[in-house]
Design an enzyme around this catalytic site. Sequence first.
Site, PDB file in Angstrom:
ATOM      1  N   PHE A  37      -1.471   8.109   4.487  1.00  0.00           N
ATOM      2  CA  PHE A  37      -2.220   8.694   5.613  1.00  0.00           C
ATOM      3  C   PHE A  37      -3.504   9.381   5.156  1.00  0.00           C
ATOM      4  O   PHE A  37      -3.832  10.488   5.591  1.00  0.00           O
ATOM      5  CB  PHE A  37      -1.362   9.701   6.390  1.00  0.00           C
ATOM      6  CG  PHE A  37      -0.358   9.100   7.338  1.00  0.00           C
ATOM      7  CD1 PHE A  37      -0.371   7.760   7.676  1.00  0.00           C
ATOM      8  CD2 PHE A  37       0.622   9.901   7.900  1.00  0.00           C
ATOM      9  CE1 PHE A  37       0.563   7.211   8.554  1.00  0.00           C
ATOM     10  CE2 PHE A  37       1.564   9.380   8.781  1.00  0.00           C
ATOM     11  CZ  PHE A  37       1.535   8.030   9.103  1.00  0.00           C
ATOM     12  N   GLY A  59       2.215  -8.447   5.271  1.00  0.00           N
ATOM     13  CA  GLY A  59       1.784  -9.817   5.062  1.00  0.00           C
ATOM     14  C   GLY A  59       2.904 -10.816   5.272  1.00  0.00           C
ATOM     15  O   GLY A  59       3.947 -10.514   5.862  1.00  0.00           O
ATOM     16  N   ASN A 117       0.832  -1.199   0.000  1.00  0.00           N
ATOM     17  CA  ASN A 117       0.000   0.000   0.000  1.00  0.00           C
ATOM     18  C   ASN A 117       0.868   1.251   0.000  1.00  0.00           C
ATOM     19  O   ASN A 117       1.970   1.262   0.542  1.00  0.00           O
ATOM     20  CB  ASN A 117      -0.958  -0.005   1.204  1.00  0.00           C
ATOM     21  CG  ASN A 117      -0.388   0.705   2.415  1.00  0.00           C
ATOM     22  OD1 ASN A 117      -0.430   1.940   2.521  1.00  0.00           O
ATOM     23  ND2 ASN A 117       0.161  -0.067   3.354  1.00  0.00           N
ATOM     24  N   LYS A 127       5.782   3.233  17.065  1.00  0.00           N
ATOM     25  CA  LYS A 127       5.804   2.220  16.005  1.00  0.00           C
ATOM     26  C   LYS A 127       6.986   2.476  15.095  1.00  0.00           C
ATOM     27  O   LYS A 127       7.138   3.566  14.547  1.00  0.00           O
ATOM     28  CB  LYS A 127       4.502   2.266  15.203  1.00  0.00           C
ATOM     29  CG  LYS A 127       4.373   1.110  14.200  1.00  0.00           C
ATOM     30  CD  LYS A 127       2.953   1.008  13.680  1.00  0.00           C
ATOM     31  CE  LYS A 127       2.750  -0.251  12.828  1.00  0.00           C
ATOM     32  NZ  LYS A 127       1.350  -0.426  12.426  1.00  0.00           N
ATOM     33  N   ASN A 163       6.332  -1.695  11.350  1.00  0.00           N
ATOM     34  CA  ASN A 163       5.506  -1.222  10.251  1.00  0.00           C
ATOM     35  C   ASN A 163       5.822  -2.025   8.983  1.00  0.00           C
ATOM     36  O   ASN A 163       6.539  -3.023   9.036  1.00  0.00           O
ATOM     37  CB  ASN A 163       5.762   0.277  10.037  1.00  0.00           C
ATOM     38  CG  ASN A 163       4.533   1.025   9.565  1.00  0.00           C
ATOM     39  OD1 ASN A 163       3.784   0.549   8.712  1.00  0.00           O
ATOM     40  ND2 ASN A 163       4.303   2.214  10.109  1.00  0.00           N
ATOM     41  N   SER A 191       5.811   5.034   8.748  1.00  0.00           N
ATOM     42  CA  SER A 191       5.155   4.796   7.467  1.00  0.00           C
ATOM     43  C   SER A 191       6.096   5.225   6.336  1.00  0.00           C
ATOM     44  O   SER A 191       6.672   6.308   6.385  1.00  0.00           O
ATOM     45  CB  SER A 191       3.849   5.595   7.365  1.00  0.00           C
ATOM     46  OG  SER A 191       3.349   5.557   6.046  1.00  0.00           O
ATOM     47  N   ASN A 225       5.130   6.001   3.380  1.00  0.00           N
ATOM     48  CA  ASN A 225       4.338   6.649   2.339  1.00  0.00           C
ATOM     49  C   ASN A 225       4.152   8.156   2.515  1.00  0.00           C
ATOM     50  O   ASN A 225       3.441   8.785   1.738  1.00  0.00           O
ATOM     51  CB  ASN A 225       2.963   5.963   2.244  1.00  0.00           C
ATOM     52  CG  ASN A 225       3.102   4.498   1.893  1.00  0.00           C
ATOM     53  OD1 ASN A 225       3.880   4.136   1.025  1.00  0.00           O
ATOM     54  ND2 ASN A 225       2.377   3.646   2.603  1.00  0.00           N
ATOM     55  N   THR A 226       4.781   8.726   3.548  1.00  0.00           N
ATOM     56  CA  THR A 226       4.815  10.176   3.731  1.00  0.00           C
ATOM     57  C   THR A 226       6.275  10.592   3.638  1.00  0.00           C
ATOM     58  O   THR A 226       7.065  10.245   4.526  1.00  0.00           O
ATOM     59  CB  THR A 226       4.224  10.586   5.083  1.00  0.00           C
ATOM     60  OG1 THR A 226       2.845  10.205   5.129  1.00  0.00           O
ATOM     61  CG2 THR A 226       4.334  12.091   5.292  1.00  0.00           C
TER      62      THR A 226
END
Length: 352
Positions: free
Chosen positions: A116, A263, A112, A212, A241, A174, A176-177
């Site tokens: 956020f 996963g 993904n 995290k 994460n 994360s 993705n930021t």
Amino acid sequence: MKTPLFLAELGAKALGALDAETAHHLTVRMLKAGFGPKAALDTPRLAIDVAGLSLPNPLGLAAGFDKNAEAPDAALDMGFGFVEVGAVTPRPQPGNPRPRVFRLRADAAVINRYGFNNDGLDAVSARLKARERRGIVGVNLGANKDSEDRTEDYVKGVTALAGLVDFFTVNISSPNTPGLRALQGKASLEELMRRVMTARDEAAAGTPVFLKIAPDLADEDKADIADAARAMKLDALIVSNTTITRAANLRSGAASETGGLSGKPLFAMSTALLREFYGVIGKNIPLIGVGGVSTARDAYEKILAGASLVQLYTALVYEGPGLPSRILKELPSFLDADGFGQIGEAVGAGAS
């Protein structure tokens, strides 16, 4: 009235025919509307106290599933011992362009790059205020992509949600930021956690604060995080994460997509990191194991490696809503095999 499990499982399979993000949204909506299973579990051997919280079992729903706190109680009814909503940022933001979620079916994984996407603090706060407090529900806090002071974003999250949740998770891992993971550096992390802990003490004294972390850390970063966790007396570390790395043996065509991988392929990496942190900090700071958990054996291996609690999310995509109850029903057999009476006795037993 809750939906019988077999109907919920059939619904989950039907959603698998849709694109990943649409299926995700519909799943949350169905749970919110009451179309979720209710697990009838009696597992006193799995009860555990962590960070001042008394949990009925160690299995939690990881952040990212219920981003906007729309269905935390339905998730608790599935059997989870605790639920983490979010990530939530101070201001609403749309996240990255679609498509941004990809199933890797052959690898039992997901990539993904949501970024956020969420409704913001005001909306999440209103939903949490409207629910009757029950069970253990925490919130994952993030920073807006265009924020000029990302540390202040986390402080705002603590202040806005004080008294509405049972724990706060500071998510600086994360992928993705852009630039977010830089907050894991020693100086940035110490400043961030100092301000967050001060805000917690002022607005929500006693509410645990978790951190995290990413799975793909350099040795120097690991040492800095362990030092900061001890110095700031963090209540728990969540390990870990999603990963930006890609194993060579991934078989799915979407494996080259940009984003965080979760996963089954993450299990070994995240469990090794968990064991490493347990070796450094022991039981002084509880660890929460995340990454690739899809069976009771997986959850138990995390616990043996040092996790007091375990979270999952991606496995629900492939295993359906009955997964939490299946894991919890099977866990006591592993305790029996190793001669443990309570789940807490197994924590770290296989870490050396």
